[in-house]
Each structure stands twice: as C-alpha cells, then as structure tokens.
Design an enzyme around this catalytic site. Structure first.
Site, PDB file in Angstrom:
ATOM      1  N   ASP A 192       2.812   4.891   4.987  1.00  0.00           N
ATOM      2  CA  ASP A 192       2.533   4.430   6.347  1.00  0.00           C
ATOM      3  C   ASP A 192       2.413   2.905   6.404  1.00  0.00           C
ATOM      4  OD1 ASP A 192       0.223   4.623   4.818  1.00  0.00           O
ATOM      5  OD2 ASP A 192      -1.045   5.336   6.454  1.00  0.00           O
ATOM      6  N   HIS A 193       2.488   2.238   5.248  1.00  0.00           N
ATOM      7  CA  HIS A 193       2.522   0.776   5.165  1.00  0.00           C
ATOM      8  C   HIS A 193       3.896   0.331   4.674  1.00  0.00           C
ATOM      9  CE1 HIS A 193      -1.935  -0.124   5.325  1.00  0.00           C
ATOM     10  NE2 HIS A 193      -1.949   1.176   5.087  1.00  0.00           N
ATOM     11  N   GLU A 246      -3.906   1.634  -2.915  1.00  0.00           N
ATOM     12  CA  GLU A 246      -4.078   3.061  -2.611  1.00  0.00           C
ATOM     13  C   GLU A 246      -3.154   3.906  -3.492  1.00  0.00           C
ATOM     14  OE1 GLU A 246      -5.139   5.753   1.329  1.00  0.00           O
ATOM     15  OE2 GLU A 246      -3.948   3.924   1.601  1.00  0.00           O
ATOM     16  N   ASN A 263      -7.194  -4.206   5.712  1.00  0.00           N
ATOM     17  CA  ASN A 263      -7.741  -3.299   6.712  1.00  0.00           C
ATOM     18  C   ASN A 263      -8.402  -4.017   7.877  1.00  0.00           C
ATOM     19  OD1 ASN A 263      -7.309  -0.430   6.632  1.00  0.00           O
ATOM     20  ND2 ASN A 263      -8.191  -0.457   4.580  1.00  0.00           N
ATOM     21  N   ASN A 315       0.068   4.426  -0.477  1.00  0.00           N
ATOM     22  CA  ASN A 315      -0.527   5.672   0.025  1.00  0.00           C
ATOM     23  C   ASN A 315      -0.186   6.848  -0.894  1.00  0.00           C
ATOM     24  OD1 ASN A 315      -1.929   7.433   1.657  1.00  0.00           O
ATOM     25  ND2 ASN A 315      -0.305   7.623   3.190  1.00  0.00           N
ATOM     26  N   ASP A 362      -3.929  -4.760   1.230  1.00  0.00           N
ATOM     27  CA  ASP A 362      -4.328  -4.130   2.481  1.00  0.00           C
ATOM     28  C   ASP A 362      -5.760  -4.553   2.774  1.00  0.00           C
ATOM     29  OD1 ASP A 362      -4.989  -2.524   4.588  1.00  0.00           O
ATOM     30  OD2 ASP A 362      -4.622  -0.621   3.572  1.00  0.00           O
ATOM     31  N   ASP A 374      -1.599  -5.914   6.097  1.00  0.00           N
ATOM     32  CA  ASP A 374      -1.252  -6.275   4.716  1.00  0.00           C
ATOM     33  C   ASP A 374      -0.866  -7.754   4.669  1.00  0.00           C
ATOM     34  OD1 ASP A 374      -0.964  -3.380   3.340  1.00  0.00           O
ATOM     35  OD2 ASP A 374      -0.237  -3.334   5.410  1.00  0.00           O
ATOM     36  N   ASN A 431       0.876  -1.170   0.000  1.00  0.00           N
ATOM     37  CA  ASN A 431       0.000   0.000   0.000  1.00  0.00           C
ATOM     38  C   ASN A 431       0.913   1.220   0.000  1.00  0.00           C
ATOM     39  OD1 ASN A 431      -1.430   2.320   0.901  1.00  0.00           O
ATOM     40  ND2 ASN A 431      -3.041   1.043   1.767  1.00  0.00           N
TER      41      ASN A 431
END
Length: 258
Positions: free
Chosen positions: A244-245, A34, A148, A9, A146, A219, A7
């Site tokens: 952030d991943h 993302e 979530n 971001n 991801d 993830d 991910n």
C-alpha cells in the site's frame, strides 16, 4: 548516490518485488520498513543479497526494518546500531564510510498511533532528540522511511483531508517540523518539487484509491544540509509493487557529505 526507501507491508509477500527493485535500481542504500518477519524466516531470494551488507531487524508478523548497503559504495561493512528509543524493531542506523563521505543513514518505521498514540509521540520526540544530538556531534544524517505523518495539507489528497485523523493531527505535524528544524534536516522530496499536489506515497487499500492517486505522503528521505544540497530527484514510484506504499527513490549528485 542513490538511496531507496520502501514500506513493503510484509517482505515475505513481496520478496520477488524487492529483488526486482534491487536489480533495477541498484541502490547504494536500501531501507525497508514493515518487513513483518524475523531474520531466520526470510525468503531465500532476499535474505542475503549478493553485493550488499544486509541488516534485518524484525519479529514475526509485525513491524520491523531492513537496511542494505552496497559493497562498492561503502569502504567497509557499516556499523549498525539501534538507538535507545527503538520500539518494536522500528529503527536501524548504519554508520557509512563511502566515496560520498561519512554519514549515518537510518531506516525508520514510526508507529502509526492508531492503537497507542502516546507511544507514537514518544517515538517522534525521542527521534528528534537523537537526530539533534547527531547534528551537534557534526554527523551528516539521512533519515529514511515511513514517518506516518503527512507533513502538511499538500501531502494529503483533498478527499482524504481531515485534521482529526491520526497522521494529520496538528501536534504530529508540529513534531515533524521540530525534527526538521532541530536536527537541521531537509525534506528532500518536497524541496525538489514544492508545488506538486499529487506526490503521495501511501493509498488506502480500497476503492481503487491508488489507481486514482487519492493518497497521503507518509514516506520521506530527510537529509542534512550538505547531502540535501546535492539532491537531484526524489519521486515516489506509484506504479511499483503491491504494497500500500510506494518506493521513494532519492538520487544525489557526486560529492562529499559535510
């Protein structure tokens, strides 16, 4: 065989990092989530990756996934589909014919549920039904991305554990387990490292949480029996990138998927 999921971001902000990851790892399959960009606004250095069949499935500024397959790995350009439950450009599926056998791999970005929790539940339920149908059809499957959902308590740092937070709710975890059971999938990272209490892939972007490794595991690489049995390693690379991943890199021994 090597499959990488990340991910990012926002791929425009991390184009050089994605290019460096591809150069360093040379994955057979790369799944991104993302991406937050429409295909016609991709950065030049990653829009068309030499040596890969590239699929970009996204819209401006929100959500989106990508899926790249290495030319030398797949015998032909994979067929790409988006299941009927695709919502906000959140899933792309490649039907791969390769030296590792025939299998389907999906790049997935599950809604986080913060603004629309029912939409997240619907997505998870529909994904479970779709994956179960693929199993019934005899298809080997790898779901990457991801999700979530922090699968269990071990997947959240003790300082972050809260059963009332989205991503840790009992109903989400039950749906995750239902996906694994109904579709016959294995959580590759956890099965290879069952007692690792520090195997996180996402960190809140404040108070040096990443540096302190106070995070969540969101993830995953989920694989059918034959593929999972050949898994060798599946770490999250906490030191890589400014998303952030972290990227998750799954390596499988040679063999044929069944």
């Amino acid at each position: 065989m090597k499959i990488v999921t990340w991910n990012v971001n926002g791929v425009r902000a991390r184009a050089e990092q994605v290019a460096a990851l591809i150069e360093r790892e040379r994955p057979d399959v790369l799944c991104l989530q993302e991406i937050k960009v429409a295909p016609d606004h991709l950065p030049r250095e990653i829009g068309d990756v030499p040596g890969y069949w590239c699929t970009w499935h996204g819209t401006k500024g929100y959500s989106g996934v990508a899926l790249h397959v290495r030319h030398g790995f797949a015998a032909t350009c994979p067929t790409i589909t988006h299941p009927a439950f695709d919502h906000e450009t959140r899933i792309a599926v490649a039907d791969i014919q390769s030296s590792a056998g025939a299998f389907m791999v999906a790049s997935i970005y599950v809604p986080n549920g913060g603004k629309d929790f029912p939409a997240k539940i619907r997505f998870l339920e529909a994904m479970t039904g779709w994956a179960a149908a693929m199993r019934a059809a005899g298809r080997a499957l790898v779901l990457c991305g991801d999700m979530n959902v922090a699968r269990s308590e071990i997947d959240v740092h003790p300082k972050e554990r809260n059963p009332r937070l989205t991503g840790q709710l009992p109903e989400e975890r039950a749906l995750f387990e239902g996906l694994l059971d109904t579709a016959g999938l294995h959580d590759v990272g956890r099965e290879l490292d069952p007692d690792n209490h520090e195997m996180y892939s996402w960190w809140p972007p404040w108070r040096s949480m990443r540096a302190r490794n106070i995070g969540w595991r969101l993830d995953y690489v989920l694989a059918s029996d034959g593929l999972a049995a050949r898994a060798v390693s599946c770490p999250a690379q906490r030191e890589v990138g400014t998303s952030d991943h972290a990227p998750v890199v799954a390596t499988f021994a040679d063999g044929v998927a069944k």
